[in-house]
Each structure stands twice: as C-alpha cells, then as structure tokens.
Design an enzyme around this catalytic site. Structure first.
Site, PDB file in Angstrom:
ATOM      1  N   CYS A  71       2.606   1.702  13.050  1.00 22.27           N
ATOM      2  CA  CYS A  71       3.882   2.422  12.992  1.00 22.27           C
ATOM      3  C   CYS A  71       4.246   2.974  14.354  1.00 22.27           C
ATOM      4  CB  CYS A  71       3.846   3.576  12.003  1.00 22.27           C
ATOM      5  SG  CYS A  71       2.421   3.669  11.001  1.00 22.27           S
ATOM      6  N   GLY A  79       0.838  -1.196   0.000  1.00 25.83           N
ATOM      7  CA  GLY A  79       0.000   0.000   0.000  1.00 25.83           C
ATOM      8  C   GLY A  79       0.872   1.245   0.000  1.00 25.83           C
ATOM      9  N   SER A 129      -4.119  -2.535  -0.175  1.00 29.19           N
ATOM     10  CA  SER A 129      -3.056  -3.417   0.316  1.00 29.19           C
ATOM     11  C   SER A 129      -3.689  -4.738   0.729  1.00 29.19           C
ATOM     12  CB  SER A 129      -2.356  -2.766   1.511  1.00 29.19           C
ATOM     13  OG  SER A 129      -1.336  -3.610   1.978  1.00 29.19           O
TER      14      SER A 129
HETATM   15  N1  PLP Z   1      -2.202   3.584   4.244  1.00 31.14           N
HETATM   16  C1  PLP Z   1      -2.893   3.301   5.360  1.00 31.14           C
HETATM   17  C2  PLP Z   1      -4.102   4.106   5.697  1.00 31.14           C
HETATM   18  C3  PLP Z   1      -2.482   2.259   6.196  1.00 31.14           C
HETATM   19  O1  PLP Z   1      -3.154   2.000   7.317  1.00 31.14           O
HETATM   20  C4  PLP Z   1      -1.322   1.527   5.845  1.00 31.14           C
HETATM   21  C5  PLP Z   1      -0.812   0.449   6.726  1.00 31.14           C
HETATM   22  O2  PLP Z   1      -0.992   0.468   7.936  1.00 31.14           O
HETATM   23  C6  PLP Z   1      -0.646   1.860   4.657  1.00 31.14           C
HETATM   24  C7  PLP Z   1      -1.113   2.897   3.885  1.00 31.14           C
HETATM   25  C8  PLP Z   1       0.574   1.100   4.226  1.00 31.14           C
HETATM   26  O3  PLP Z   1       0.229  -0.142   3.675  1.00 31.14           O
HETATM   27  P1  PLP Z   1       1.367  -1.289   3.570  1.00 31.14           P
HETATM   28  O4  PLP Z   1       1.524  -1.848   4.946  1.00 31.14           O
HETATM   29  O5  PLP Z   1       0.796  -2.293   2.604  1.00 31.14           O
HETATM   30  O6  PLP Z   1       2.585  -0.646   3.041  1.00 31.14           O
END
Ligand code: PLP
Length: 395
Positions: A327, A72, A199
């Site tokens: 994160c 994602g 994702s």
């Molecule tokens: N965007 C949002 C809103 C997310 O919650 C996350 C992951 O927690 C991401 C992007 C990133 O996705 P990925 O873990 O596949 O890189």
C-alpha cells in the site's frame, strides 16, 4: 531463473503452475453456477466444496467454517463489521497500532458509528504487549483483532497466548492471518481463534479471493446482501475458478509446511548474514526470532533519504523489493507507521527495505541481489544516483 528477481512475496506471490492447472478447467468448460441444480451447477458446487475442505485443512478448521470472500480485505471487514452488527450495539474493538489498513480503516469506519476503538501499543520488536491487552480487557469488549504476522516487519504475534487471555474474558478473537497463511502452522483450535482471515494471492494462489474462518456458533452479520450464498454471510455467485485455485494453493502450502518454511528461513538467514558482512551499516527491523520465514526488512544507515532512488535502481536492474507494504504506492515517501510505532525515528522509518522471499527463490538470486545492492550503494554514495550499466546485465 527468470530475468527478473522477485523478492516481494509479502505484496503478492506468483501463481504456482500447479494451481493454474486446477483453475483452467473452470475458466474453460466448467462455467456452472454452484447454486444451479443441473449437472453444470453440481460440478461447480462440488469443486467449491473441495476447495472449502482444502482451505479448512490448512488451519485445522471444519469445511463449513470457511466463508469465501473476494479478498483478505473483505474477510477483515466481515469479521469486524459482522461482529459489531451481530452484537446489536456499537461495542468496543481492541486491536493493535500495526494492523493492516484493512483492519485500521474498518475500525475508523466503525468509530464513526459509535464503536469504541482501542489500539494496543507494540514493543520495539513489533510484538503486541500482553499487559496492555489485559488492561483493555478490563472494560466491555466486543472483539479483539490481532494480526498473526506483520506485513511490514514480519514479526509473528503470540496468537495462542493473546487469544487465550481474550477467551478468559469470554471475548471474540479475530486474527488477520493474510501474511501468515501457508507460511507458518496455524490451528484455530489450539490457538483459540474464533475468526481468521486468509488471502489466496499471498500463498501462490490467484488474486481476488480470500476466506474468513468463522468458528461454529460465532454470531456474525453479513456486510454483502443478496442471494444468501456462503451461509448468508457473503452473497454473490462464487468465483469458482479462483476458489478452486485457492483450495489447490492451500493444499500445496499445507503439504509443504514441513519443508518449505525451513528452506525459506535458511535463505533469509543467508541473506541476513551476507548483508551484515557486506554492509556493516545495515540494521534489521522486527523480532530477531519470531518472524516470517522468508521475510527480512532492513535499512542501510546513511542511505535512508535516498531510498526511492535505491529501489528505482534495483528495479532497473531487474530486482523487485519494496519500501514497506504494497500500500506504500498510495503513501510513497511517508515513513512506515509500523516502524514508527516500534519506536524508530522518522529517518529510520523512511529507510525500510523489505525483501520477502518465496517458493521459487534461490540462494543464487540472493547473491545477485547483494551484488546489485552493493553497486547501487556505491553509486548513490558517489552521487551518481544510478548504478553502473555493467551491473545491470546479470540475469
Ligand atoms: N492483511 C494483511 C496483513 C495484508 O498484508 C494484506 C495485503 O497486503 C491484507 C490484509 C489484504 O489482503 P488482500 O490483498 O487480499 O485484500
């Protein structure tokens, strides 16, 4: 029921066994490179095509509008950097203060190259303010990027309305639908979306595979260069097994959209009601109605400072919830920026507990969770910092 209770589906989801079954043949015999012209290659290529159609169907797109990426995060990077590169100018990106780091850090990078970045404020429920978007659209804008649903508080944005306003100014609209994909209905045509990120690991698919929907005719430049796979927008030999799993996960989610979100919403409402009943000091973050079905972020007044101990006690007792976004492991102890942006003070922002439910959770697990939470609160209030061993024995 597994011996642990997993309430952290906003961080990631367990692989659905039906998804694993579709992947296994491509991890064993079906190893072909989709670009090869021989039979092994043709089998892999057909599998990727099928997955492309399955992912497209989840958001009512055409298969050729789906670009597979490695995450994602990469889809978000491709949308923003790709749109700026294709415009041939540093340009101007409008986004919100509560986007995921995959958007905000990409904006920081682009700002270093001269791109103007406007961060829209949000209200106390976590909704982007339409009036501020309208004001921002008065200047020259390359792209507006607003997430479909927030990963920390679960608030669902009015994407259709925001994108419609953006379209009236002939500006590209991107939405990060990583949290929303498979959990709420998404339709790129009805919602006027040009670019949309997904994702697989957030919808019971494998990790390390994502997708960017790119509306036909949308100018985008690549950010990965090489052999020209994925219409030249994402060179690299495709991760066939993961893509196949993503397709299966998307199809299962689409088929279950009529029933599963309602079931999760009922579970979440049960959790919210029990929480209020058993913990009068509790408070809930995010929009009261427009929120992801299985998502409940809450705090316990007076317990905010001891959140780390509380989550550790829950973890030892077999319960996985989170303090905010995944994160937060890199920023532990920091107040949630999303909650601060919603106008809460730092103490409240530090006390956020995120319970995000998924496909395999049950009401019985919620009851166990509340019992253990209750013991944890009593012990921490009494200054023990740990919960009574007898309470840890539940399964
Ligand atoms: N965007 C949002 C809103 C997310 O919650 C996350 C992951 O927690 C991401 C992007 C990133 O996705 P990925 O873990 O596949 O890189």
């Amino acid at each position: 029921m597994s011996s642990r209770i997993y309430f952290d589906h906003s961080a990631t989801t367990p692989l659905d066994p039906r998804v694993l079954d579709t992947m296994l043949p491509f991890l064993k015999g079906g190893f072909g490179n989709p670009s090869s012209l021989h039979e092994e290659g043709r089998v892999a290529s057909a599998a990727v095509d099928r997955a492309r159609a399955q992912v497209a169907a989840l958001i009512s797109a055409e298969p050729e509008e789906i670009i597979f990426t490695a995450s994602g995060t990469e889809a978000d990077n491709l949308a923003l950097i790709g749109a700026v590169r294709a415009s041939g100018k540093p340009g101007h990106i409008v986004t919100s203060t509560i986007e995921h780091a995959a958007i905000l850090e990409t904006c920081k990078f682009l700002k270093g190259g001269g791109t103007k970045i406007t961060l829209l404020p949000i209200d106390s429920d976590g909704l982007v303010r339409t009036d501020s978007l309208l004001r921002a659209l008065q200047s020259n804008v390359t792209l507006v990027s607003i997430m479909a649903a927030n990963n920390v508080v679960g608030t669902i944005q009015p994407v259709e309305e925001l994108a419609h306003l953006t379209k009236l100014h002939a500006v590209l609209f991107h939405t990060d639908a990583v949290q929303a994909g498979g959990k709420i209905p998404l339709d790129v045509n009805r919602q006027h979306v040009d670019l949309l990120s997904l994702s697989a690991h957030k919808l019971h698919g494998p990790k390390g595979v994502g997708a960017l929907y790119v509306r036909k005719g949308t100018a985008l430049g690549p950010i990965v260069f090489g052999g020209g796979q994925e219409r030249g927008l994402r060179s690299a030999t495709e991760n066939v097994a993961a893509i196949v799993g993503f397709g299966a996960a998307a199809e299962i989610s689409r088929r279950e959209l009529a029933s599963e979100p309602r079931r999760l919403e009922e579970l979440r409402e049960y959790l919210a009601a029990q929480l209020k009943h058993r913990f009068p000091q509790s408070y809930v973050f995010g929009h009261p109605v427009d929120r992801l079905p299985g998502h409940l972020s809450f705090g316990l007044r007076g317990q905010e400072a001891g959140l780390g101990k509380m989550l550790a006690a829950l973890d030892r007792s077999g319960i996985a919830v989170s303090a905010g976004s995944a994160c937060s492991a890199q920023h532990s102890g920091e107040p949630s920026g999303v909650v601060l942006a919603m106008g809460y003070d730092a103490e409240r922002a530090r006390g956020l507990i995120r319970a995000s439910l998924g496909r395999f959770n049950t009401a019985q697990e919620i009851d166990h969770f509340l019992d253990v939470l209750s013991s944890a609160v009593s012990s921490l209030t009494a200054g023990h910092g740990d919960i009574h061993p007898a309470e840890e024995a539940f399964a």
